[in-house]
Structures are given as structure tokens and as C-alpha cells.
Design an enzyme around this catalytic site. Structure first.
Site, mmCIF file in Angstrom:
data_model
loop_
_atom_site.group_PDB
_atom_site.id
_atom_site.type_symbol
_atom_site.label_atom_id
_atom_site.label_comp_id
_atom_site.label_asym_id
_atom_site.label_seq_id
_atom_site.Cartn_x
_atom_site.Cartn_y
_atom_site.Cartn_z
ATOM 1 N N GLU A 239 -4.832 1.862 2.337
ATOM 2 C CA GLU A 239 -4.405 2.737 2.641
ATOM 3 C C GLU A 239 -5.821 3.410 2.784
ATOM 4 O O GLU A 239 -7.095 2.638 2.477
ATOM 5 C CB GLU A 239 -3.350 3.455 1.234
ATOM 6 C CG GLU A 239 -3.982 5.130 1.471
ATOM 7 C CD GLU A 239 -2.501 5.860 0.633
ATOM 8 O OE1 GLU A 239 -1.937 4.636 -0.413
ATOM 9 O OE2 GLU A 239 -1.827 6.229 0.724
ATOM 10 N N ASN B 173 7.039 7.678 4.874
ATOM 11 C CA ASN B 173 5.967 7.300 3.223
ATOM 12 C C ASN B 173 6.904 8.056 2.301
ATOM 13 O O ASN B 173 5.953 8.885 2.509
ATOM 14 C CB ASN B 173 4.558 6.423 3.353
ATOM 15 C CG ASN B 173 5.146 6.185 1.879
ATOM 16 O OD1 ASN B 173 4.724 5.053 1.291
ATOM 17 N ND2 ASN B 173 3.578 6.845 0.666
ATOM 18 N N GLU B 174 7.558 7.484 1.263
ATOM 19 C CA GLU B 174 7.997 7.849 -0.206
ATOM 20 C C GLU B 174 8.335 9.678 0.409
ATOM 21 O O GLU B 174 7.252 10.335 -0.323
ATOM 22 C CB GLU B 174 6.337 7.632 -0.629
ATOM 23 C CG GLU B 174 6.426 6.363 -1.412
ATOM 24 C CD GLU B 174 5.993 6.481 -2.516
ATOM 25 O OE1 GLU B 174 5.576 7.714 -3.213
ATOM 26 O OE2 GLU B 174 5.425 5.793 -3.561
ATOM 27 N N TYR C 44 6.131 0.411 -8.948
ATOM 28 C CA TYR C 44 4.237 0.224 -9.741
ATOM 29 C C TYR C 44 4.685 -0.391 -11.305
ATOM 30 O O TYR C 44 5.281 0.205 -11.723
ATOM 31 C CB TYR C 44 3.607 1.558 -10.116
ATOM 32 C CG TYR C 44 2.816 1.724 -7.900
ATOM 33 C CD1 TYR C 44 1.760 0.774 -8.464
ATOM 34 C CD2 TYR C 44 3.935 2.365 -7.582
ATOM 35 C CE1 TYR C 44 1.245 0.569 -6.541
ATOM 36 C CE2 TYR C 44 3.387 2.626 -5.954
ATOM 37 C CZ TYR C 44 2.100 1.809 -5.314
ATOM 38 O OH TYR C 44 1.179 1.889 -4.588
ATOM 39 N N GLU D 83 5.774 -1.317 -1.198
ATOM 40 C CA GLU D 83 3.733 -1.078 -2.707
ATOM 41 C C GLU D 83 5.070 -2.080 -2.929
ATOM 42 O O GLU D 83 6.169 -0.771 -3.938
ATOM 43 C CB GLU D 83 3.884 0.290 -2.052
ATOM 44 C CG GLU D 83 3.707 1.623 -1.650
ATOM 45 C CD GLU D 83 2.994 2.671 -1.531
ATOM 46 O OE1 GLU D 83 2.647 3.104 -2.386
ATOM 47 O OE2 GLU D 83 2.506 3.255 -0.328
ATOM 48 N N GLN E 101 -3.715 -2.440 -3.661
ATOM 49 C CA GLN E 101 -3.730 -2.320 -2.518
ATOM 50 C C GLN E 101 -4.784 -3.683 -2.539
ATOM 51 O O GLN E 101 -5.235 -3.983 -3.397
ATOM 52 C CB GLN E 101 -4.686 -1.181 -2.209
ATOM 53 C CG GLN E 101 -2.694 0.363 -2.652
ATOM 54 C CD GLN E 101 -3.293 1.543 -1.821
ATOM 55 O OE1 GLN E 101 -4.891 1.349 -0.632
ATOM 56 N NE2 GLN E 101 -2.768 2.534 -1.414
HETATM 57 O O1 AHR Z 1 -0.475 3.592 -3.718
HETATM 58 C C1 AHR Z 1 -0.695 4.461 -3.741
HETATM 59 C C2 AHR Z 1 -0.191 5.554 -3.475
HETATM 60 O O2 AHR Z 1 1.436 5.031 -5.098
HETATM 61 C C3 AHR Z 1 0.653 5.400 -2.796
HETATM 62 O O3 AHR Z 1 0.275 6.719 -1.697
HETATM 63 C C4 AHR Z 1 2.450 6.465 -2.492
HETATM 64 O O4 AHR Z 1 2.613 5.668 -1.080
HETATM 65 C C5 AHR Z 1 2.356 6.003 -3.641
HETATM 66 O O5 AHR Z 1 3.036 7.044 -4.405
#
Ligand code: AHR
Length: 496
Positions: free
Chosen positions: A26, A173-174, A241, A299, A349
Site C-alpha cells: 500500500e 476496500n473495507e 489482523y 489483508e 504488508q
Molecule cells: O494494512 C493497513 C490498513 O489496515 C489497510 O489500509 C486497511 O485496509 C486496513 O484497515
């Protein structure tokens, strides 16, 4: 206690899509700029502005697919700002990530050049949050139309005669969240239906359309999207995450200096992705029993800690330890296990952001323990999964438990059986017997990634502190492979 596993090498379970080993880059912090892109005039050796050391290191782990330009950035990105002569490109503020100036020097042409150098498949994420249908549609035309059209002509004026091949395209995205437009699932499902209509297939180029999927355990989002738009998508994304600390924007915990309990919590939280995959898949099965639509975990991992002291909080720069390596190994084993529905994943990432493969400091570059796991696991890419039944001790943390040992097994084209195993226990080794059935065992080799300290990591002064070494702590007795898996280890075995 001894743990056991049975491999039935002649019982096959489909192919492990190589895209499970995908990555994400990103416009965030120092991922694109400094990480990949240094510009043609840089003293750092580069090919048309892209760092040579980074390309070489990433080619070694065989990146199958790379997602770009975001993330949150994607829903504020206007692709037309990133083409044409670089000195004329618009400067914008990267509002999500540190409020820094984005000079748009890395745009569409540079991204495809990077993918060419990496020999990787591009995955472009379009702007739904703040973009228009026309903008998205013209981007696809610019990239893929072969013939005369305003966008194709413009691409040619900018130096690219032939269209690029683009398979993977994300429609936003999201979109449930603050950076993607704060939408409700019904609203996004309708928008998805509309936007994707104008993501055209030109000529031979056939696009695999990926709809913005749920956040973590938002099962209602998956249900609504599948019900309202499942027939119009090829993939549905999922984001998750691994955040050990309780508070998201403060107190996520340190990447290196953490107490032992935080190791345990991190492992349990990483393992939670299994439940997420199974529950989202069950909903998808309701609308798509033939499993045509892929679950695209675009992600993940992304262990997310407090940023390193003295760095911009918006840059999400963190170290990477043997703990991250175990998170990667456990997650990849889970993805392989669910290869019937999981068709692609992209760890967050690639460079200098969250759970990175690579860290850079000006001209210096190091690879992380997570990188080594991707290198050890690359044998599973596009290999045939074979049956592996593990019965393992439990690794307990408070109320939560997971297997102490997880693994996956696959057979490559030349008949080699590859087994990857993770022991998440930070103190105890595991005596492990694997019964190898359905294969003639002539020769076994192994490699192990482990460390003495729970926060062992590589630094610019000590770049090889954590790296895989030959693994010899096993014996073969007829079909039984007896292994001693060290504590906190990732082991890769090859049986020929
Ligand atoms: O990876 C960091 C961020 O986490 C991304 O930009 C977003 O899609 C997610 O919330």
C-alpha cells in the site's frame, strides 16, 4: 507426551492455490516509497526506479500475486494523478497514513513494471469510497483495452503500446469502515453490483472480480453480500489482523519487548482465523455450494503492534520476530487446510509496514523471520495437498486453546512430499511421530527456523540472527518419522 500424525500421500485433497502465498503493498509509510521505489536517480541500485535488492529478495520467495494500491489508500486514490510525466503528476495528501505528501511518482505504469520484475500477477484495488463508476471503468479500459479508445490511446501516449494483462480487480476496500465509506452491507451490495458491471472484460482479458468482504467476524456482511451479489462476484475478501494488545490505537503491545503471556495471546489470536474461515465459508456454502466464489483474505497476519519508538505513528513501522514467523506458519497451514474455499491471501504488508517480509534503512535491507517462513513454504505453491491428520497436545492460554503443533503436507510435481510443521509452545519441544503412508521413503531432509529468545529478530547490524538452518533431529524407522520439534519452531521436511 508424544504427538502423532498420519500422512496419506496417496489421498489427495485438491491443489493449494499458489495465490495463498500472495502479498500486499500500500501507499503507506515506507512500503512503496523507499521500500520498492527509490527513483531512477537514486544511488541505491535500481531498475527504472525500483530497488534491485528488494526485487531479488522477493523473487526468492516467489510472490505469486501483489495487491496494490491499498488498503485505505485505494478508496482515496485517483489513478489519473499517477500517470504521465512524473514531474507533472499531482501532489496529494495521504490523509490516512501520516498526512504526508504523496507525489504520485509510483502509479499504474510503475506498478505493472514492478510486477514484471517480480514475475508476479497484479491485483489492483479500485476506488468505491470516493471514486466514481466512470473513473473505475476508465482505469480498467486504460489498463486492458486493446484497440482504439480514449483510454487506450492515452496509455499509448504514455509509452505502453500493448495493454497489460490484469486478472484480479477489487471493487473497493473495507467499505464497512471509516476509510471505505462507512457503508451498510445492503448499500455496498448494491454499489458492488453497479460498479462491477463496468469493470469490463476486454478482448482476451478476463477479470476475476473481488467484492469487499467482511471485517473479522461480521457474518451478517458475508450473508448479505452473498445473498445480494454472490452471483456477480468471483471472490469475496476477508480482513483479519492479529493484535495482541487490547486497545487498537494505543497499547497493542511492542513488537520486540513483550512479556511471555503476550506470545501466548498472539498465537491464540492468530489461530482464530481458522474459526473465521470456517464460519464465513459455511455462509458462503449456503449460497454457493459448489464453491465457485473464492474467499480472498487480502489483508491478514498483519501482526499489528505499537510502532517503533521515534517513528511516524501513521507509518505502521514495526520489527518482526520469531513470534511473527510462528503467526505466519500457523496461518499458512490453516489456509492450506482450507484450500477448497481460500483461493488467495495477501499478507499485510510487504516492506516496512506491519508484518513485513523486508525492512529497509536507506541503502540497507534485511529480511525478516516472516520472510523465511514464506521461503520455506513456497514448495506448497500450486502443489497437490495430501491428507495429514495431526493429533497434538493442546497449547492453552486462559480459556483459549489450540493445537501445540499444526501442519500441512503437499506433493510437488516431481513426487516430493513436503511437510511444514509449527510448534507454537515457547518453552516445550514436541516429540512427534509421523506415519508416512502411501509413499516410498528413501531420503528425508529438513530445515528449521527457531530461536532462543521469544523476541529474536534481525537488525541492520545483525541481519542473520534468525534464519533457517538444516534440521537433523529426526529418525526414520520403516514408515515412522520420529521428530523432535524445538520450542517456537517452524520446520519444513522434504521426503523423496
Ligand atoms: O494494512 C493497513 C490498513 O489496515 C489497510 O489500509 C486497511 O485496509 C486496513 O484497515
Amino acid at each position: 507426551m508424544t504427538n502423532n500424525a498420519i500422512v496419506n500421500a496417496d489421498v489427495t485433497k485438491g491443489v493449494i492455490n499458489k495465490n495463498i502465498y500472495g502479498h500486499f503493498a500500500e501507499h503507506l509509510g515506507r512500503c512503496i516509497y523507499e521500500g520498492f521505489w527509490v527513483g531512477e536517480d537514486s544511488d541505491i541500485p535500481n531498475t527504472n526506479g525500483i530497488r534491485n535488492d528488494v526485487v531479488e529478495a522477493l523473487k526468492n520467495i516467489k510472490i505469486p500475486v501483489l495487491r496494490w494500491p491499498g488498503g485505505c489508500f485505494a478508496d482515496e486514490y485517483h489513478w489519473k494523478d499517477g500517470i504521465g510525466p512524473r514531474e507533472n503528476r499531482k501532489r496529494m495528501v495521504n490523509t490516512h497514513w501520516g498526512g504526508v505528501i504523496e507525489n504520485n511518482h509510483f502509479g499504474t505504469h510503475e506498478f505493472f513494471m514492478l510486477c514484471d520484475l517480480l514475475e508476479t500477477e497484479p491485483y489492483v484495488c479500485g476506488n468505491v469510497g470516493s471514486g466514481s463508476i466512470q473513473e473505475m471503468s476508465e482505469w480498467v479500459e486504460y489498463m486492458t483495452f486493446d484497440g482504439e479508445s480514449p483510454m487506450a490511446n492515452w496509455r499509448q501516449e504514455n509509452g505502453k503500446q500493448e495493454p497489460w494483462a490484469l486478472k484480479y480487480f477489487g471493487v473497493g476496500n473495507e467499505n464497512w469502515g471509516g476509510c471505505g465509506g462507512n457503508m451498510r452491507p445492503q448499500y455496498y451490495a448494491d454499489l458492488y453490483r453497479r460498479f462491477q458491471t463496468y469493470v469490463r472484460n476486454y478482448g482476451e482479458n478476463k477479470i476475476y472480480r473481488i467484492a469487499g468482504g467482511p471485517n473479522v467476524a461480521d457474518y451478517n456482511w458475508t450473508d448479505v453480500l452473498m445473498r445480494e451479489a454472490g452471483k456477480l462476484m468471483d471472490g469475496l475478501s476477508l480482513h483479519y489482523y492479529t493484535v495482541p494488545g487490547g486497545e487498537f490505537w494505543t497499547g497493542k503491545g511492542s513488537a520486540t519487548n513483550f512479556p511471555e503471556e503476550e506470545w501466548d495471546v498472539t498465537m491464540q489470536k492468530a489461530y482464530y482465523i481458522k474459526e473465521l474461515i470456517e464460519k464465513h465459508s459455511a455462509i458462503m456454502d449456503k449460497y454457493d455450494p459448489k464453491k465457485r466464489v473464492g474467499l480472498i483474505i487480502d489483508e491478514w497476519g498483519g501482526t499489528w503492534y505499537d510502532v517503533e519508538e521515534g517513528t511516524n505513528p501513521g507509518f505502521l513501522y514495526q520489527q518482526n520476530t520469531i513470534r511473527d514467523a510462528l503467526v505466519a506458519g500457523v496461518s499458512l497451514n490453516i489456509f492450506n487446510e482450507h484450500n477448497d474455499r481460500v483461493q488467495m491471501t495477501n499478507i499485510a504488508q510487504t516492506i516496512n509496514v506491519l508484518q513485513s517480509m523486508i525492512l529497509t534503512d536507506k541503502e540497507k535491507m534485511i529480511v525478516t523471520p516472516t520472510y523465511h517462513v514464506f521461503e520455506m513454504y513456497k514448495v506448497h505453491q500450486d502443489a497437490t495437498k495430501v491428507s495429514l491428520d495431526i493429533s497434538s497436545d493442546k497449547f492453552k492460554t486462559g480459556e483459549k486453546e489450540m493445537p501445540q503443533v499444526t501442519g500441512s503436507a503437499s506433493k510437488s510435481n516431481d513426487g516430493t512430499l513436503n511437510i511444514t510443521l509449527c510448534n507454537v509452545d515457547r518453552e516445550n519441544s514436541s516429540d512427534f511421530n509421523v506415519d508416512l503412508r502411501g509413499i516410498e521413503v528413501n531420503h528425508v531432509t529438513g530445515r528449521v527456523l527457531t530461536a532462543n529468545e521469544i523476541d529474536a529478530h534481525n537488525t541492520f547490524d545483525n541481519p542473520d540472527n534468525v534464519h533457517p538452518v538444516e534440521f537433523t533431529d529426526f529418525q526414520i524407522n520403516e514408515t515412522i518419522l520420529s521428530i523432535k520439534l524445538p520450542s517456537k519452531s517452524v520446520v519444513a521436511l522434504s521426503v523423496k
